[in-house]
Design a protein around this motif. Sequence first.
Motif, PDB file in Angstrom:
ATOM      1  N   PRO A 145       0.817  -1.216   0.000  1.00 14.26           N
ATOM      2  CA  PRO A 145       0.000   0.000   0.000  1.00 14.26           C
ATOM      3  C   PRO A 145       0.852   1.267   0.000  1.00 14.26           C
ATOM      4  CG  PRO A 145      -0.853  -1.588   1.569  1.00 14.26           C
ATOM      5  CD  PRO A 145       0.470  -2.121   1.101  1.00 14.26           C
ATOM      6  N   ALA A 146       0.374   2.287  -0.690  1.00 15.32           N
ATOM      7  CA  ALA A 146       1.078   3.578  -0.714  1.00 15.32           C
ATOM      8  C   ALA A 146       1.078   4.191   0.686  1.00 15.32           C
ATOM      9  CB  ALA A 146       0.398   4.520  -1.694  1.00 15.32           C
TER      10      ALA A 146
ATOM     11  N   LEU B 117       0.173  10.634  -3.619  1.00 13.89           N
ATOM     12  CA  LEU B 117       0.557   9.937  -4.847  1.00 13.89           C
ATOM     13  C   LEU B 117      -0.354  10.341  -6.001  1.00 13.89           C
ATOM     14  CD1 LEU B 117       2.167   7.840  -6.416  1.00 13.89           C
ATOM     15  CD2 LEU B 117       0.688   6.059  -5.442  1.00 13.89           C
ATOM     16  N   ARG B 118      -1.641  10.458  -5.728  1.00 19.01           N
ATOM     17  CA  ARG B 118      -2.573  10.863  -6.789  1.00 19.01           C
ATOM     18  C   ARG B 118      -2.280  12.274  -7.267  1.00 19.01           C
ATOM     19  NH1 ARG B 118      -8.132   8.425  -4.083  1.00 19.01           N
ATOM     20  NH2 ARG B 118      -7.737   6.252  -4.625  1.00 19.01           N
TER      21      ARG B 118
ATOM     22  N   GLU C 116       0.638  13.660  -7.347  1.00 20.67           N
ATOM     23  CA  GLU C 116       1.839  13.548  -8.182  1.00 20.67           C
ATOM     24  C   GLU C 116       1.513  13.018  -9.574  1.00 20.67           C
ATOM     25  OE1 GLU C 116       4.817  11.208  -6.272  1.00 20.67           O
ATOM     26  OE2 GLU C 116       4.630  12.264  -4.352  1.00 20.67           O
ATOM     27  N   LEU C 117       0.547  12.108  -9.648  1.00 17.72           N
ATOM     28  CA  LEU C 117       0.166  11.504 -10.931  1.00 17.72           C
ATOM     29  C   LEU C 117      -0.891  12.314 -11.680  1.00 17.72           C
ATOM     30  CD1 LEU C 117      -0.024   7.747  -9.815  1.00 17.72           C
ATOM     31  CD2 LEU C 117       1.802   8.853 -11.122  1.00 17.72           C
ATOM     32  N   GLY C 118      -1.353  13.393 -11.064  1.00 17.90           N
ATOM     33  CA  GLY C 118      -2.345  14.247 -11.706  1.00 17.90           C
ATOM     34  C   GLY C 118      -3.733  13.656 -11.732  1.00 17.90           C
ATOM     35  N   LEU C 119      -4.053  12.804 -10.768  1.00 21.94           N
ATOM     36  CA  LEU C 119      -5.353  12.157 -10.731  1.00 21.94           C
ATOM     37  C   LEU C 119      -6.317  12.920  -9.828  1.00 21.94           C
ATOM     38  CD1 LEU C 119      -4.366   8.378 -10.399  1.00 21.94           C
ATOM     39  CD2 LEU C 119      -5.176   9.579 -12.443  1.00 21.94           C
ATOM     40  N   THR C 120      -7.505  13.160 -10.351  1.00 19.26           N
ATOM     41  CA  THR C 120      -8.565  13.768  -9.560  1.00 19.26           C
ATOM     42  C   THR C 120      -9.779  12.860  -9.607  1.00 19.26           C
ATOM     43  OG1 THR C 120      -9.356  15.003 -11.495  1.00 19.26           O
ATOM     44  CG2 THR C 120      -7.766  16.115 -10.043  1.00 19.26           C
ATOM     45  N   GLY C 121     -10.731  13.121  -8.718  1.00 15.16           N
ATOM     46  CA  GLY C 121     -11.939  12.323  -8.704  1.00 15.16           C
ATOM     47  C   GLY C 121     -11.931  11.290  -7.597  1.00 15.16           C
ATOM     48  N   GLN C 122     -13.107  10.744  -7.319  1.00  9.05           N
ATOM     49  CA  GLN C 122     -13.264   9.770  -6.251  1.00  9.05           C
ATOM     50  C   GLN C 122     -14.535   8.956  -6.512  1.00  9.05           C
ATOM     51  OE1 GLN C 122     -11.093   9.310  -3.804  1.00  9.05           O
ATOM     52  NE2 GLN C 122     -12.277   7.678  -2.822  1.00  9.05           N
TER      53      GLN C 122
ATOM     54  N   ALA D 291      -2.194   3.853  -6.598  1.00  8.01           N
ATOM     55  CA  ALA D 291      -3.055   5.041  -6.605  1.00  8.01           C
ATOM     56  C   ALA D 291      -4.540   4.698  -6.708  1.00  8.01           C
ATOM     57  CB  ALA D 291      -2.663   5.968  -7.757  1.00  8.01           C
ATOM     58  N   LEU D 292      -4.855   3.443  -7.032  1.00  6.37           N
ATOM     59  CA  LEU D 292      -6.244   3.065  -7.273  1.00  6.37           C
ATOM     60  C   LEU D 292      -6.979   2.719  -5.981  1.00  6.37           C
ATOM     61  CD1 LEU D 292      -5.746   0.663 -10.332  1.00  6.37           C
ATOM     62  CD2 LEU D 292      -6.178   3.136 -10.381  1.00  6.37           C
ATOM     63  N   ASP D 293      -8.297   2.929  -6.008  1.00  4.78           N
ATOM     64  CA  ASP D 293      -9.172   2.384  -4.967  1.00  4.78           C
ATOM     65  C   ASP D 293      -9.614   0.972  -5.328  1.00  4.78           C
ATOM     66  OD1 ASP D 293      -9.582   4.666  -3.115  1.00  4.78           O
ATOM     67  OD2 ASP D 293     -10.479   5.627  -4.871  1.00  4.78           O
ATOM     68  N   GLU D 294      -9.765   0.753  -6.631  1.00  3.51           N
ATOM     69  CA  GLU D 294     -10.373  -0.491  -7.089  1.00  3.51           C
ATOM     70  C   GLU D 294      -9.868  -0.807  -8.488  1.00  3.51           C
ATOM     71  OE1 GLU D 294     -14.591  -1.000  -6.152  1.00  3.51           O
ATOM     72  OE2 GLU D 294     -14.950  -1.133  -8.318  1.00  3.51           O
ATOM     73  N   VAL D 295      -9.644  -2.089  -8.766  1.00  9.55           N
ATOM     74  CA  VAL D 295      -9.228  -2.502 -10.105  1.00  9.55           C
ATOM     75  C   VAL D 295     -10.270  -3.456 -10.665  1.00  9.55           C
ATOM     76  CG1 VAL D 295      -7.819  -4.471  -9.325  1.00  9.55           C
ATOM     77  CG2 VAL D 295      -7.286  -3.348 -11.490  1.00  9.55           C
ATOM     78  N   TRP D 296     -10.583  -3.279 -11.961  1.00  5.77           N
ATOM     79  CA  TRP D 296     -11.509  -4.168 -12.656  1.00  5.77           C
ATOM     80  C   TRP D 296     -10.697  -5.085 -13.563  1.00  5.77           C
ATOM     81  CZ3 TRP D 296     -15.764  -0.253 -14.683  1.00  5.77           C
ATOM     82  CH2 TRP D 296     -16.445   0.291 -13.577  1.00  5.77           C
ATOM     83  N   LEU D 297     -10.759  -6.377 -13.305  1.00  8.16           N
ATOM     84  CA  LEU D 297     -10.071  -7.371 -14.121  1.00  8.16           C
ATOM     85  C   LEU D 297     -11.138  -8.213 -14.813  1.00  8.16           C
ATOM     86  CD1 LEU D 297      -7.331  -8.293 -11.525  1.00  8.16           C
ATOM     87  CD2 LEU D 297      -7.046  -6.931 -13.601  1.00  8.16           C
ATOM     88  N   LEU D 298     -11.348  -7.917 -16.099  1.00  9.39           N
ATOM     89  CA  LEU D 298     -12.488  -8.477 -16.819  1.00  9.39           C
ATOM     90  C   LEU D 298     -12.088  -9.559 -17.816  1.00  9.39           C
ATOM     91  CD1 LEU D 298     -14.491  -5.174 -17.395  1.00  9.39           C
ATOM     92  CD2 LEU D 298     -14.458  -6.698 -15.402  1.00  9.39           C
TER      93      LEU D 298
END
Length: 342
Positions: free
Chosen positions: A163-164, A170-171, A173-179, A255-262
């Motif tokens: 875990p980060a 971290l988000r 730094e990566l330019g990620l917005t949203g939730q 940086a993710l909350d959740e990953v989708w592996l389809l």
Amino acid sequence: MRILHLLASPFFSGPAENVALLAQAQREAGHEVTVAVDRRRKDVPAEEPAVPRFRELGLLDEGGLELSVKSPPWKMWSDLRQLSKREVDVVHSHFSHDHLLARWGRPRGAVLVRSLHAPRSLRASLPAADAYTVPASALLPGLRDRGRTAEVLPALVDPRFHPAKDRHALRRELGLTGQPVLGMVSTFQPSRRHEVGVSAFALYRKQRPEARLVLVGDGALLEATRRQVKELGLGGAVTFTGYQQGEAFVRWLQALDEVWLLGLGNDWSARAAAQARACGVRVVAVEEGALPDLADARVNTPTPEAVVAAALSEQRAPIAHPTNARIASDVLSLYERARRTR
């Protein structure tokens, strides 16, 4: 124990990383371990080459095997003769080419183990070995019903996946917005179902309008996926990172909350799911390969509606994935059982 892994591939992708981590863990347990890879195909611009990585890890076998499906017959014959003269206790083969070579060039007294990394390798013409591994428990009956010794070889996880320390920083730094921040981490190819994932994200945004989707990877369907994102009006909510590897890949996953592996590709051990769980990321996955054993929420049918239902369920599975040391210990025990029953 002297262990030689055969991996007839020039790429450090698919099963190669799992083989490297297994070999490292076996070496750390006190065994002499090397990995032979394809030494013929040197021009691999689209993927990371295997030779430098295994050499850097101190695992590269220098026994003279070319080990390539592109080798001419006389070179394959040379490989067979060279292998037969090796002084090893275990030959652990990972691809069909390796298995055939080891089947006929097995060193005297050596145990032969074959790892199957995808279900297509499980067929009636599968050559004999002393023991086998499969990437998922669902594949075990196909071997055990034939009286063959087999165990599951789970995905091993590099210690870098954790875990980060500060996910929000971290988000930034990566330019990620949203939730929340959702992700798909795989090659853009039909089996990974990016089209389903993007359609599901469009539905998901109706419930969680601040959500962001991060798509990590490249591949043949990348541009088609970009067009789909644009057509659905999701451009401002979707981040394409391109191909990532090493520490950069770890950071995007953390940086993710959740990953989708389809869907899965060549490696049914579902390593991405194990890596995500190690990073504290929730896993939503279809029921393929080892994914059901690693998912927090399962997608029974790969439709956008089913993906959204699983994502919004907030289910968490209390899964304790085995350590690399434990997995290596189990494989070493398999070697010993195979030796006793030869």
